[in-house]
Design an enzyme around this catalytic site. Structure first.
Site, PDB file in Angstrom:
ATOM      1  N   ASP A  38       0.828  -1.212   0.000  1.00 31.13           N
ATOM      2  CA  ASP A  38       0.000   0.000   0.000  1.00 31.13           C
ATOM      3  C   ASP A  38       0.864   1.264   0.000  1.00 31.13           C
ATOM      4  O   ASP A  38       0.769   2.100   0.904  1.00 31.13           O
ATOM      5  CB  ASP A  38      -0.942   0.039   1.208  1.00 31.13           C
ATOM      6  CG  ASP A  38      -1.725  -1.247   1.401  1.00 31.13           C
ATOM      7  OD1 ASP A  38      -2.062  -1.881   0.388  1.00 31.13           O
ATOM      8  OD2 ASP A  38      -1.991  -1.608   2.557  1.00 31.13           O
ATOM      9  N   ASP A  98      -1.396   7.939   2.890  1.00 30.71           N
ATOM     10  CA  ASP A  98      -1.306   8.809   1.723  1.00 30.71           C
ATOM     11  C   ASP A  98      -0.672  10.112   2.155  1.00 30.71           C
ATOM     12  O   ASP A  98      -1.063  10.687   3.181  1.00 30.71           O
ATOM     13  CB  ASP A  98      -2.684   9.092   1.119  1.00 30.71           C
ATOM     14  CG  ASP A  98      -2.580  10.040  -0.076  1.00 30.71           C
ATOM     15  OD1 ASP A  98      -2.010   9.628  -1.105  1.00 30.71           O
ATOM     16  OD2 ASP A  98      -3.038  11.195   0.028  1.00 30.71           O
ATOM     17  N   GLU A 206     -11.408  -0.659  -3.659  1.00 33.24           N
ATOM     18  CA  GLU A 206     -10.777   0.090  -2.577  1.00 33.24           C
ATOM     19  C   GLU A 206      -9.624   0.920  -3.123  1.00 33.24           C
ATOM     20  O   GLU A 206      -9.410   0.992  -4.336  1.00 33.24           O
ATOM     21  CB  GLU A 206     -10.281  -0.866  -1.482  1.00 33.24           C
ATOM     22  CG  GLU A 206      -9.290  -1.907  -1.956  1.00 33.24           C
ATOM     23  CD  GLU A 206      -8.978  -2.953  -0.892  1.00 33.24           C
ATOM     24  OE1 GLU A 206      -9.642  -2.974   0.149  1.00 33.24           O
ATOM     25  OE2 GLU A 206      -8.043  -3.754  -1.123  1.00 33.24           O
TER      26      GLU A 206
END
Length: 313
Positions: A38, A98, A206
């Site tokens: 991720d 993020d 997602e």
């Protein structure tokens, strides 16, 4: 060789020497420690940083974008308030960050959750300089519990064409959500919009990324199953809209709220289940499971190529 031919050869040699390939979505040949899951990426000065899922949020650094090495994690210990919203979370396992630069600070959003549960939270930490290593706890952004029909994980900050911040997020349940942020607090204000869903696939969508380019907002997302090594079926899809709140449609005009989405990357024999992408300054990064290394997730980077208003690589 005559003088004319020699001049041509010399000129061509100079062109080749100074040419740096960026077209055709060049694949970056990475070295060093590239183990991530991720990932999100940003550059401060001449230094690249990648943040990813793991104990305390994992951090990789690179001085040229190609060779990567690991540096200290963000959270040395779990923050005490996490347990208020996700009481089953007992370890310092932080998901799906993020990072973006806005109004003089680097804003790092992250997720706290457990598998197959939507009792989750999105938190925020920020700094004036990543180099400094000094991070401020900005607290809770949004949380969900079992009575919600969406999931507060996989945050992504995007700035619209008017310079206003928005947060996209979501995983499974009723899909991808979007909410406007207060530019001072960087916390939600106003309505939560639904922008993508897969109602016929158990909501298996997602990791949203919204990227503005030439009058369009491009929504990238990951679909199907991650986290199963070489057996992962993760893949990256995309659509676009002239409005940040949608509707988003794929290249065939199929609405992303009804399962639409053009596949950008479904992997190959070596790189299985690519996903959880981040688009940044003309490149796209993601993790994929390396079939040549026991299915360990690795960082992949490509230049992103555009043709006819649509991305490819």
């Amino acid at each position: 060789m005559n003088k004319r031919l020699g001049f041509v050869f010399f000129t061509m040699s100079l062109l080749l020497f100074f040419y740096v390939p960026t077209a055709d979505a060049a694949f970056w040949e990475l070295t060093g420690d590239t183990n991530v899951h991720d990932p999100t990426i940003i550059k401060e000065g001449n230094t690249w940083y990648t943040f990813s899922t793991g104990p305390g949020l994992q951090v990789l650094r690179s001085d040229n974008g190609l060779h990567w090495y690991r540096v200290p994690q963000i959270f040395l210990q779990p923050l005490s308030w996490w347990n208020t919203y996700v009481p089953e979370h007992s370890e310092n396992d932080v998901w799906a960050p993020d990072i973006e630069y806005f109004n003089g600070r680097y804003w790092l959003y992250y997720s706290i959750s457990t598998f197959r549960s939507n009792q989750s939270l999105i938190g925020l930490t920020s700094t004036h300089s990543i180099h400094s290593g000094q991070w401020r706890d900005d607290g809770l952004v949004i949380s969900t519990a079992s009575h919600h029909n969406y999931n507060a994980i996989d945050p992504q900050l995007t700035i619209d064409a008017n310079g206003e911040p928005w947060l996209a997020f979501g995983s499974h349940w009723t899909g991808i959500k979007l909410v406007k942020l207060n530019a001072s607090t960087m916390k939600p204000t106003g309505n939560i919009y639904s922008i993508a869903n897969r109602p016929n696939h158990n909501g298996a969508i997602e990791a949203p990324t919204i990227y503005y380019r030439n009058g369009y907002y491009y929504l990238f997302a990951s679909i199907d199953s991650c986290c199963q090594g070489v057996n992962s079926t993760y893949k990256i899809i995309y659509g676009r809209s002239t409005n940040i709140t949608g509707p988003y449609v794929d290249r065939n005009g199929n609405p992303m709220m009804n399962g639409g989405g053009t596949v950008l990357d479904a992997g190959n024999d070596r790189w299985r289940g690519p996903g959880h992408q981040d688009v940044y300054n003309g490149i796209i990064i993601r993790h994929a499971y390396d079939a040549l290394d026991n299915g360990n997730p690795k960082l992949l980077i490509n230049d992103l190529y555009w043709s006819g208003g649509w991305p490819s690589y």
